[in-house]
Design an enzyme around this catalytic site. Structure first.
Site, PDB file in Angstrom:
ATOM      1  N   GLY A 150      51.027   7.328 -15.990  1.00 61.32           N
ATOM      2  CA  GLY A 150      50.798   5.982 -15.445  1.00 61.32           C
ATOM      3  C   GLY A 150      49.654   5.887 -14.459  1.00 61.32           C
ATOM      4  O   GLY A 150      49.347   4.800 -13.979  1.00 61.32           O
ATOM      5  N   THR A 174      49.800  -5.349  -5.398  1.00 64.74           N
ATOM      6  CA  THR A 174      49.230  -4.005  -5.503  1.00 64.74           C
ATOM      7  C   THR A 174      48.106  -3.915  -6.528  1.00 64.74           C
ATOM      8  O   THR A 174      48.107  -4.655  -7.530  1.00 64.74           O
ATOM      9  CB  THR A 174      50.344  -3.002  -5.893  1.00 64.74           C
ATOM     10  OG1 THR A 174      49.739  -1.758  -6.266  1.00 64.74           O
ATOM     11  CG2 THR A 174      51.167  -3.494  -7.072  1.00 64.74           C
ATOM     12  N   PHE A 227      45.275  -1.873  -2.100  1.00 65.18           N
ATOM     13  CA  PHE A 227      44.922  -0.644  -2.783  1.00 65.18           C
ATOM     14  C   PHE A 227      45.769   0.452  -2.105  1.00 65.18           C
ATOM     15  O   PHE A 227      46.972   0.280  -2.021  1.00 65.18           O
ATOM     16  CB  PHE A 227      43.392  -0.495  -2.839  1.00 65.18           C
ATOM     17  CG  PHE A 227      42.865  -1.400  -3.961  1.00 65.18           C
ATOM     18  CD1 PHE A 227      43.030  -2.783  -3.892  1.00 65.18           C
ATOM     19  CD2 PHE A 227      42.314  -0.878  -5.105  1.00 65.18           C
ATOM     20  CE1 PHE A 227      42.653  -3.621  -4.946  1.00 65.18           C
ATOM     21  CE2 PHE A 227      41.916  -1.703  -6.166  1.00 65.18           C
ATOM     22  CZ  PHE A 227      42.089  -3.065  -6.082  1.00 65.18           C
ATOM     23  N   TYR A 258      56.256  -0.273 -11.843  1.00 70.53           N
ATOM     24  CA  TYR A 258      55.852  -0.706 -10.506  1.00 70.53           C
ATOM     25  C   TYR A 258      54.857  -1.860 -10.622  1.00 70.53           C
ATOM     26  O   TYR A 258      55.015  -2.919 -10.015  1.00 70.53           O
ATOM     27  CB  TYR A 258      55.249   0.470  -9.717  1.00 70.53           C
ATOM     28  CG  TYR A 258      54.703   0.039  -8.371  1.00 70.53           C
ATOM     29  CD1 TYR A 258      55.476  -0.717  -7.495  1.00 70.53           C
ATOM     30  CD2 TYR A 258      53.403   0.383  -7.991  1.00 70.53           C
ATOM     31  CE1 TYR A 258      54.960  -1.130  -6.267  1.00 70.53           C
ATOM     32  CE2 TYR A 258      52.897  -0.018  -6.766  1.00 70.53           C
ATOM     33  CZ  TYR A 258      53.673  -0.776  -5.917  1.00 70.53           C
ATOM     34  OH  TYR A 258      53.168  -1.184  -4.716  1.00 70.53           O
ATOM     35  N   ARG A 272      49.755  12.790 -13.638  1.00 75.17           N
ATOM     36  CA  ARG A 272      51.021  12.078 -13.426  1.00 75.17           C
ATOM     37  C   ARG A 272      51.007  10.856 -14.356  1.00 75.17           C
ATOM     38  O   ARG A 272      50.023  10.107 -14.359  1.00 75.17           O
ATOM     39  CB  ARG A 272      51.075  11.644 -11.957  1.00 75.17           C
ATOM     40  CG  ARG A 272      52.427  11.281 -11.431  1.00 75.17           C
ATOM     41  CD  ARG A 272      52.357  10.990  -9.937  1.00 75.17           C
ATOM     42  NE  ARG A 272      51.586   9.793  -9.613  1.00 75.17           N
ATOM     43  CZ  ARG A 272      51.533   9.228  -8.404  1.00 75.17           C
ATOM     44  NH1 ARG A 272      52.215   9.767  -7.392  1.00 75.17           N
ATOM     45  NH2 ARG A 272      50.823   8.150  -8.171  1.00 75.17           N
ATOM     46  N   ASP A 278      69.778  -7.297   3.385  1.00 70.88           N
ATOM     47  CA  ASP A 278      69.102  -7.005   2.126  1.00 70.88           C
ATOM     48  C   ASP A 278      68.466  -8.283   1.583  1.00 70.88           C
ATOM     49  O   ASP A 278      69.058  -9.363   1.699  1.00 70.88           O
ATOM     50  CB  ASP A 278      70.136  -6.463   1.131  1.00 70.88           C
ATOM     51  CG  ASP A 278      69.467  -5.716   0.003  1.00 70.88           C
ATOM     52  OD1 ASP A 278      69.625  -4.481  -0.049  1.00 70.88           O
ATOM     53  OD2 ASP A 278      68.783  -6.362  -0.829  1.00 70.88           O
TER      54      ASP A 278
HETATM   55  N1  UDP Z   1      48.807  12.350  -5.993  1.00 70.03           N
HETATM   56  C1  UDP Z   1      48.751  13.729  -6.115  1.00 70.03           C
HETATM   57  N2  UDP Z   1      49.804  14.457  -5.646  1.00 70.03           N
HETATM   58  C2  UDP Z   1      50.909  13.890  -5.082  1.00 70.03           C
HETATM   59  C3  UDP Z   1      50.951  12.484  -4.959  1.00 70.03           C
HETATM   60  C4  UDP Z   1      49.869  11.739  -5.426  1.00 70.03           C
HETATM   61  O1  UDP Z   1      47.785  14.286  -6.632  1.00 70.03           O
HETATM   62  O2  UDP Z   1      51.832  14.619  -4.703  1.00 70.03           O
HETATM   63  C5  UDP Z   1      47.674  11.550  -6.481  1.00 70.03           C
HETATM   64  C6  UDP Z   1      48.062  10.487  -7.493  1.00 70.03           C
HETATM   65  O3  UDP Z   1      47.998  11.028  -8.787  1.00 70.03           O
HETATM   66  C7  UDP Z   1      47.019   9.413  -7.230  1.00 70.03           C
HETATM   67  C8  UDP Z   1      46.682   9.561  -5.750  1.00 70.03           C
HETATM   68  O4  UDP Z   1      47.144  10.850  -5.370  1.00 70.03           O
HETATM   69  O5  UDP Z   1      45.857   9.656  -7.958  1.00 70.03           O
HETATM   70  C9  UDP Z   1      47.362   8.532  -4.876  1.00 70.03           C
HETATM   71  O6  UDP Z   1      48.733   8.526  -5.214  1.00 70.03           O
HETATM   72  P1  UDP Z   1      49.803   7.745  -4.350  1.00 70.03           P
HETATM   73  O7  UDP Z   1      51.145   8.014  -4.983  1.00 70.03           O
HETATM   74  O8  UDP Z   1      49.628   8.101  -2.924  1.00 70.03           O
HETATM   75  O9  UDP Z   1      49.403   6.215  -4.506  1.00 70.03           O
HETATM   76  P2  UDP Z   1      49.175   5.340  -5.837  1.00 70.03           P
HETATM   77  O10 UDP Z   1      47.699   5.397  -6.109  1.00 70.03           O
HETATM   78  O11 UDP Z   1      50.011   5.898  -6.935  1.00 70.03           O
HETATM   79  O12 UDP Z   1      49.628   3.990  -5.400  1.00 70.03           O
END
Ligand code: UDP
Length: 332
Positions: free
Chosen positions: A284, A118, A170, A142, A282, A52
Protein backbone atom coordinates in the site's frame (compact mmCIF):
# COMPACT_ATOMS: atom_id res chain seq x y z
CA UNK A 1 -12.59 31.00 19.56
CA UNK A 2 -14.28 28.20 21.46
CA UNK A 3 -13.28 25.01 19.68
CA UNK A 4 -13.79 21.32 20.45
CA UNK A 5 -11.03 19.01 19.21
CA UNK A 6 -11.97 15.35 18.80
CA UNK A 7 -8.82 13.36 19.39
CA UNK A 8 -7.53 16.42 21.21
CA UNK A 9 -5.36 14.32 23.54
CA UNK A 10 -3.64 12.64 20.60
CA UNK A 11 -0.41 13.57 18.87
CA UNK A 12 -1.57 16.14 16.31
CA UNK A 13 -4.77 17.09 18.14
CA UNK A 14 -3.00 17.99 21.37
CA UNK A 15 -0.31 19.94 19.48
CA UNK A 16 -3.11 22.02 17.94
CA UNK A 17 -4.84 22.39 21.28
CA UNK A 18 -1.68 23.70 22.95
CA UNK A 19 -1.12 26.08 20.03
CA UNK A 20 -4.69 27.43 20.23
CA UNK A 21 -4.36 27.90 23.96
CA UNK A 22 -1.13 29.87 23.53
CA UNK A 23 -2.85 32.01 20.93
CA UNK A 24 -5.62 32.98 23.32
CA UNK A 25 -8.39 30.66 22.11
CA UNK A 26 -10.53 28.42 24.29
CA UNK A 27 -10.10 24.81 23.13
CA UNK A 28 -11.29 21.56 24.72
CA UNK A 29 -10.31 18.01 23.87
CA UNK A 30 -12.83 15.18 23.42
CA UNK A 31 -10.91 11.91 23.41
CA UNK A 32 -11.58 8.25 24.24
CA UNK A 33 -8.01 7.97 25.59
CA UNK A 34 -7.23 4.75 23.72
CA UNK A 35 -4.24 6.51 22.15
CA UNK A 36 -4.53 9.87 23.87
CA UNK A 37 -2.41 11.14 26.76
CA UNK A 38 -3.94 13.32 29.48
CA UNK A 39 -0.50 14.84 30.12
CA UNK A 40 -0.49 16.24 26.59
CA UNK A 41 -3.51 18.46 27.39
CA UNK A 42 -2.73 21.50 29.56
CA UNK A 43 -5.33 22.10 32.31
CA UNK A 44 -6.65 18.62 31.53
CA UNK A 45 -9.08 18.62 34.47
CA UNK A 46 -11.21 21.19 32.66
CA UNK A 47 -9.99 20.90 29.09
CA UNK A 48 -10.35 17.16 28.56
CA UNK A 49 -13.67 15.36 28.16
CA UNK A 50 -13.27 11.60 28.00
CA UNK A 51 -15.66 10.18 25.45
CA UNK A 52 -15.84 8.30 22.20
CA UNK A 53 -16.81 9.94 18.91
CA UNK A 54 -19.24 7.03 18.41
CA UNK A 55 -21.19 8.36 21.42
CA UNK A 56 -23.14 11.02 19.51
CA UNK A 57 -25.18 12.19 22.52
CA UNK A 58 -22.19 12.63 24.78
CA UNK A 59 -20.34 14.55 22.09
CA UNK A 60 -23.38 16.77 21.43
CA UNK A 61 -23.57 17.50 25.16
CA UNK A 62 -19.88 18.38 25.27
CA UNK A 63 -20.33 20.75 22.32
CA UNK A 64 -23.29 22.45 23.99
CA UNK A 65 -21.63 22.69 27.37
CA UNK A 66 -18.51 24.26 25.90
CA UNK A 67 -20.61 26.48 23.60
CA UNK A 68 -18.31 25.38 20.80
CA UNK A 69 -18.23 27.54 17.70
CA UNK A 70 -16.30 24.97 15.67
CA UNK A 71 -15.06 21.38 15.69
CA UNK A 72 -11.61 20.19 14.69
CA UNK A 73 -12.03 16.51 13.97
CA UNK A 74 -8.74 14.68 14.56
CA UNK A 75 -9.99 11.44 16.17
CA UNK A 76 -9.21 8.57 13.81
CA UNK A 77 -7.20 5.45 13.21
CA UNK A 78 -4.15 6.38 11.19
CA UNK A 79 -1.88 3.47 10.31
CA UNK A 80 -1.63 2.35 6.69
CA UNK A 81 -0.54 -1.24 7.48
CA UNK A 82 -3.10 -1.72 10.27
CA UNK A 83 -5.88 -0.54 7.98
CA UNK A 84 -5.08 -3.28 5.47
CA UNK A 85 -5.33 -5.95 8.17
CA UNK A 86 -8.41 -4.53 9.90
CA UNK A 87 -10.61 -2.49 7.54
CA UNK A 88 -13.67 -2.98 9.80
CA UNK A 89 -12.08 -0.84 12.51
CA UNK A 90 -11.12 1.83 9.97
CA UNK A 91 -14.62 2.07 8.50
CA UNK A 92 -16.15 2.10 11.98
CA UNK A 93 -13.90 4.80 13.42
CA UNK A 94 -13.00 6.91 10.40
CA UNK A 95 -16.31 6.80 8.49
CA UNK A 96 -19.07 5.98 11.00
CA UNK A 97 -17.17 8.00 13.62
CA UNK A 98 -17.13 11.05 11.34
CA UNK A 99 -20.85 10.64 10.68
CA UNK A 100 -21.42 10.61 14.42
CA UNK A 101 -19.38 13.81 14.82
CA UNK A 102 -21.45 15.53 12.13
CA UNK A 103 -24.71 14.33 13.72
CA UNK A 104 -23.59 15.61 17.11
CA UNK A 105 -22.77 18.98 15.52
CA UNK A 106 -26.24 19.17 14.00
CA UNK A 107 -27.83 18.38 17.36
CA UNK A 108 -25.72 21.01 19.09
CA UNK A 109 -26.13 23.61 16.34
CA UNK A 110 -22.43 23.78 15.46
CA UNK A 111 -21.85 24.35 11.77
CA UNK A 112 -18.08 24.70 11.31
CA UNK A 113 -15.70 21.78 10.98
CA UNK A 114 -12.04 21.25 10.14
CA UNK A 115 -11.24 17.70 9.13
CA UNK A 116 -7.88 15.93 9.38
CA UNK A 117 -7.53 14.14 6.07
CA UNK A 118 -4.43 12.69 4.52
CA UNK A 119 -2.10 12.42 1.53
CA UNK A 120 -3.13 8.75 1.51
CA UNK A 121 -6.39 9.80 -0.18
CA UNK A 122 -4.34 10.46 -3.36
CA UNK A 123 -2.89 6.96 -3.77
CA UNK A 124 -0.29 6.28 -6.45
CA UNK A 125 0.64 9.13 -8.79
CA UNK A 126 3.50 9.60 -11.23
CA UNK A 127 3.31 13.38 -11.17
CA UNK A 128 4.54 15.27 -8.14
CA UNK A 129 3.87 17.47 -6.28
CA UNK A 130 0.27 16.64 -5.54
CA UNK A 131 -2.27 19.43 -5.76
CA UNK A 132 -5.73 19.52 -4.24
CA UNK A 133 -7.07 18.87 -7.74
CA UNK A 134 -4.97 15.70 -8.23
CA UNK A 135 -7.13 12.58 -8.57
CA UNK A 136 -8.00 10.93 -5.28
CA UNK A 137 -7.47 7.22 -5.88
CA UNK A 138 -6.56 5.76 -2.48
CA UNK A 139 -4.93 2.33 -2.34
CA UNK A 140 -5.54 1.33 1.28
CA UNK A 141 -8.47 1.30 3.72
CA UNK A 142 -6.80 4.15 5.59
CA UNK A 143 -6.98 6.27 2.43
CA UNK A 144 -10.44 5.10 1.35
CA UNK A 145 -11.99 5.71 4.77
CA UNK A 146 -10.51 9.21 4.99
CA UNK A 147 -11.78 9.98 1.49
CA UNK A 148 -15.23 8.61 2.38
CA UNK A 149 -15.23 10.92 5.39
CA UNK A 150 -14.37 13.87 3.12
CA UNK A 151 -17.41 12.99 0.99
CA UNK A 152 -19.63 12.67 4.06
CA UNK A 153 -18.59 16.12 5.23
CA UNK A 154 -19.13 17.65 1.79
CA UNK A 155 -22.63 16.14 1.50
CA UNK A 156 -23.65 17.14 5.03
CA UNK A 157 -22.32 20.64 4.47
CA UNK A 158 -24.36 21.10 1.31
CA UNK A 159 -27.56 19.70 2.77
CA UNK A 160 -27.40 21.05 6.31
CA UNK A 161 -25.70 24.41 5.93
CA UNK A 162 -22.31 23.51 7.37
CA UNK A 163 -18.95 24.96 6.38
CA UNK A 164 -15.74 22.95 6.34
CA UNK A 165 -12.08 22.86 5.57
CA UNK A 166 -10.46 19.53 4.77
CA UNK A 167 -6.76 19.55 5.64
CA UNK A 168 -4.83 16.79 3.90
CA UNK A 169 -1.75 16.18 6.02
CA UNK A 170 1.33 14.72 4.50
CA UNK A 171 3.62 13.20 7.17
CA UNK A 172 2.86 14.87 10.50
CA UNK A 173 6.01 14.78 12.59
CA UNK A 174 8.22 16.56 15.11
CA UNK A 175 7.69 17.61 18.72
CA UNK A 176 6.96 20.86 20.56
CA UNK A 177 9.97 23.13 20.35
CA UNK A 178 10.32 23.30 24.15
CA UNK A 179 10.79 19.49 24.23
CA UNK A 180 7.80 19.06 26.57
CA UNK A 181 5.36 17.28 24.24
CA UNK A 182 5.83 14.82 21.44
CA UNK A 183 4.75 11.69 19.64
CA UNK A 184 3.78 8.83 21.94
CA UNK A 185 1.28 6.16 20.90
CA UNK A 186 0.53 2.88 22.64
CA UNK A 187 0.96 1.17 19.29
CA UNK A 188 3.55 2.92 17.11
CA UNK A 189 3.77 2.38 13.35
CA UNK A 190 5.30 5.66 12.14
CA UNK A 191 8.82 6.06 10.86
CA UNK A 192 10.43 8.82 12.97
CA UNK A 193 9.28 7.57 16.41
CA UNK A 194 10.24 4.01 15.44
CA UNK A 195 13.74 5.14 14.45
CA UNK A 196 14.11 7.05 17.73
CA UNK A 197 12.79 4.08 19.72
CA UNK A 198 15.55 2.01 18.10
CA UNK A 199 18.05 4.71 19.08
CA UNK A 200 16.85 4.49 22.69
CA UNK A 201 16.94 0.68 22.75
CA UNK A 202 13.15 0.49 23.16
CA UNK A 203 13.22 -1.79 20.12
CA UNK A 204 16.16 -3.72 18.69
CA UNK A 205 16.11 -1.98 15.28
CA UNK A 206 13.96 -0.20 12.74
CA UNK A 207 12.96 -1.86 9.48
CA UNK A 208 13.43 0.07 6.22
CA UNK A 209 10.51 -1.01 4.05
CA UNK A 210 11.51 -1.19 0.38
CA UNK A 211 14.81 -0.35 -1.30
CA UNK A 212 13.72 -0.72 -4.92
CA UNK A 213 11.51 2.33 -5.41
CA UNK A 214 12.33 4.67 -8.28
CA UNK A 215 13.75 7.34 -6.00
CA UNK A 216 17.24 8.79 -5.46
CA UNK A 217 18.27 6.05 -3.02
CA UNK A 218 15.57 3.42 -3.63
CA UNK A 219 13.57 4.17 -0.46
CA UNK A 220 10.19 5.93 -0.21
CA UNK A 221 9.98 9.70 -0.38
CA UNK A 222 7.60 11.46 1.98
CA UNK A 223 6.85 15.09 2.79
CA UNK A 224 7.37 15.60 6.52
CA UNK A 225 5.51 18.51 8.09
CA UNK A 226 6.02 19.71 11.66
CA UNK A 227 3.03 19.65 14.04
CA UNK A 228 3.68 23.32 14.92
CA UNK A 229 3.16 24.19 11.26
CA UNK A 230 0.04 22.00 11.14
CA UNK A 231 -1.25 23.80 14.21
CA UNK A 232 -0.74 27.21 12.63
CA UNK A 233 -2.67 26.02 9.56
CA UNK A 234 -5.57 24.89 11.75
CA UNK A 235 -5.81 28.24 13.45
CA UNK A 236 -5.72 30.11 10.13
CA UNK A 237 -8.31 27.74 8.63
CA UNK A 238 -10.78 27.93 11.50
CA UNK A 239 -10.61 31.72 11.60
CA UNK A 240 -11.21 31.88 7.85
CA UNK A 241 -14.26 29.56 7.78
CA UNK A 242 -17.25 31.37 6.30
CA UNK A 243 -20.82 30.08 6.21
CA UNK A 244 -21.56 27.83 3.27
CA UNK A 245 -17.93 27.51 2.16
CA UNK A 246 -16.08 24.21 1.76
CA UNK A 247 -12.39 23.94 0.91
CA UNK A 248 -9.61 21.36 0.85
CA UNK A 249 -5.93 22.14 1.38
CA UNK A 250 -2.73 20.11 1.31
CA UNK A 251 -0.50 20.51 4.34
CA UNK A 252 3.04 19.60 3.41
CA UNK A 253 6.37 21.37 3.12
CA UNK A 254 6.64 20.92 -0.64
CA UNK A 255 9.87 18.92 -0.39
CA UNK A 256 10.40 15.21 0.11
CA UNK A 257 12.90 13.17 2.08
CA UNK A 258 13.68 9.49 1.60
CA UNK A 259 13.45 6.98 4.44
CA UNK A 260 17.25 6.73 4.43
CA UNK A 261 17.63 10.51 4.58
CA UNK A 262 15.33 10.54 7.61
CA UNK A 263 17.39 7.79 9.21
CA UNK A 264 20.63 9.73 8.58
CA UNK A 265 19.10 12.92 9.99
CA UNK A 266 18.10 10.98 13.11
CA UNK A 267 21.60 9.54 13.44
CA UNK A 268 23.01 13.06 13.21
CA UNK A 269 20.61 14.34 15.89
CA UNK A 270 21.27 11.38 18.18
CA UNK A 271 25.01 11.38 17.53
CA UNK A 272 25.42 7.66 16.86
CA UNK A 273 24.43 4.96 14.36
CA UNK A 274 20.90 3.58 14.77
CA UNK A 275 20.32 -0.14 14.21
CA UNK A 276 18.25 -0.80 11.10
CA UNK A 277 17.51 -3.57 8.65
CA UNK A 278 16.32 -3.53 5.05
CA UNK A 279 13.04 -5.31 4.37
CA UNK A 280 10.61 -5.75 1.45
CA UNK A 281 8.13 -3.02 0.51
CA UNK A 282 5.22 -2.44 2.85
CA UNK A 283 1.93 -3.12 1.04
CA UNK A 284 0.00 0.00 0.00
CA UNK A 285 3.01 2.38 0.13
CA UNK A 286 3.35 4.74 -2.84
CA UNK A 287 7.01 5.44 -3.74
CA UNK A 288 6.65 9.21 -3.53
CA UNK A 289 4.16 11.54 -1.81
CA UNK A 290 5.02 15.23 -1.91
CA UNK A 291 2.58 18.12 -1.49
CA UNK A 292 2.15 21.35 -3.24
CA UNK A 293 1.09 23.60 -0.35
CA UNK A 294 0.60 26.60 -2.67
CA UNK A 295 -3.17 26.84 -2.21
CA UNK A 296 -3.14 27.35 1.57
CA UNK A 297 -0.07 29.56 1.36
CA UNK A 298 -1.86 31.75 -1.13
CA UNK A 299 -5.38 31.71 0.36
CA UNK A 300 -4.60 31.85 4.08
CA UNK A 301 -1.01 33.03 4.28
CA UNK A 302 0.23 29.77 5.82
CA UNK A 303 3.97 29.98 6.39
CA UNK A 304 5.48 26.64 7.48
CA UNK A 305 8.60 27.43 9.48
CA UNK A 306 9.71 24.22 11.13
CA UNK A 307 9.20 21.61 8.43
CA UNK A 308 12.69 20.79 7.20
CA UNK A 309 13.71 17.27 8.08
CA UNK A 310 16.66 18.19 10.31
CA UNK A 311 14.56 20.61 12.38
CA UNK A 312 11.75 18.05 12.66
CA UNK A 313 14.04 15.25 13.71
CA UNK A 314 16.01 17.31 16.22
CA UNK A 315 12.79 18.49 17.89
CA UNK A 316 11.54 14.89 17.98
CA UNK A 317 14.81 13.71 19.49
CA UNK A 318 14.70 16.44 22.17
CA UNK A 319 11.35 15.06 23.32
CA UNK A 320 12.35 11.38 23.10
CA UNK A 321 15.65 11.96 24.88
CA UNK A 322 13.88 13.80 27.69
CA UNK A 323 11.02 11.29 27.88
CA UNK A 324 12.55 7.94 26.92
CA UNK A 325 9.38 6.10 27.93
CA UNK A 326 6.99 8.74 26.62
CA UNK A 327 4.13 10.17 28.65
CA UNK A 328 3.88 7.15 30.94
CA UNK A 329 6.68 8.62 33.06
CA UNK A 330 4.85 11.87 33.53
CA UNK A 331 2.05 12.53 35.96
CA UNK A 332 -1.33 12.91 34.22
N1 UDP B 1 8.60 3.12 7.08
C1 UDP B 1 9.69 2.27 7.23
N2 UDP B 1 9.80 1.56 8.39
C2 UDP B 1 8.89 1.64 9.40
C3 UDP B 1 7.79 2.51 9.24
C4 UDP B 1 7.68 3.24 8.06
O1 UDP B 1 10.53 2.16 6.34
O2 UDP B 1 9.05 0.94 10.41
C5 UDP B 1 8.47 3.90 5.85
C6 UDP B 1 7.15 3.69 5.12
O3 UDP B 1 7.28 2.63 4.22
C7 UDP B 1 6.95 5.04 4.45
C8 UDP B 1 7.64 6.04 5.38
O4 UDP B 1 8.50 5.27 6.21
O5 UDP B 1 7.60 5.09 3.22
C9 UDP B 1 6.68 6.80 6.26
O6 UDP B 1 5.82 5.85 6.87
P1 UDP B 1 4.84 6.25 8.04
O7 UDP B 1 4.14 4.98 8.47
O8 UDP B 1 5.59 7.01 9.07
O9 UDP B 1 3.81 7.26 7.38
P2 UDP B 1 2.90 7.09 6.06
O10 UDP B 1 3.69 7.69 4.94
O11 UDP B 1 2.59 5.64 5.87
O12 UDP B 1 1.70 7.89 6.41
Amino acid sequence: MKVLLTGGAGYVGSACLRWLLKRGHDPIAYDNMLEGNAASVPESSRRLVVGDIADTDRLADALKQHQAEAVMHFAALASVPDSIGDPEAYYRVNVAGTKSVLDAMRTAGVSKILFSSTAATYGFHAEMPLRETSAQTPETPYGTTKLAAEWLIKDYARAYGMSYTVLRYFNASGADLDGEHGEDRRHEAHLIPLILHAALGRRPKVMIFGTDYETRDGTCVRDYVHTADLAQAHELAVLALRPGVGKAYNLGSGTGATVLEVLRACEKAVGRPIPHEFAPRRPGDPGVLVASPDAIVQDLGWSPRYSDVEAIVSSAWRWHEKHPRGYTEQPA
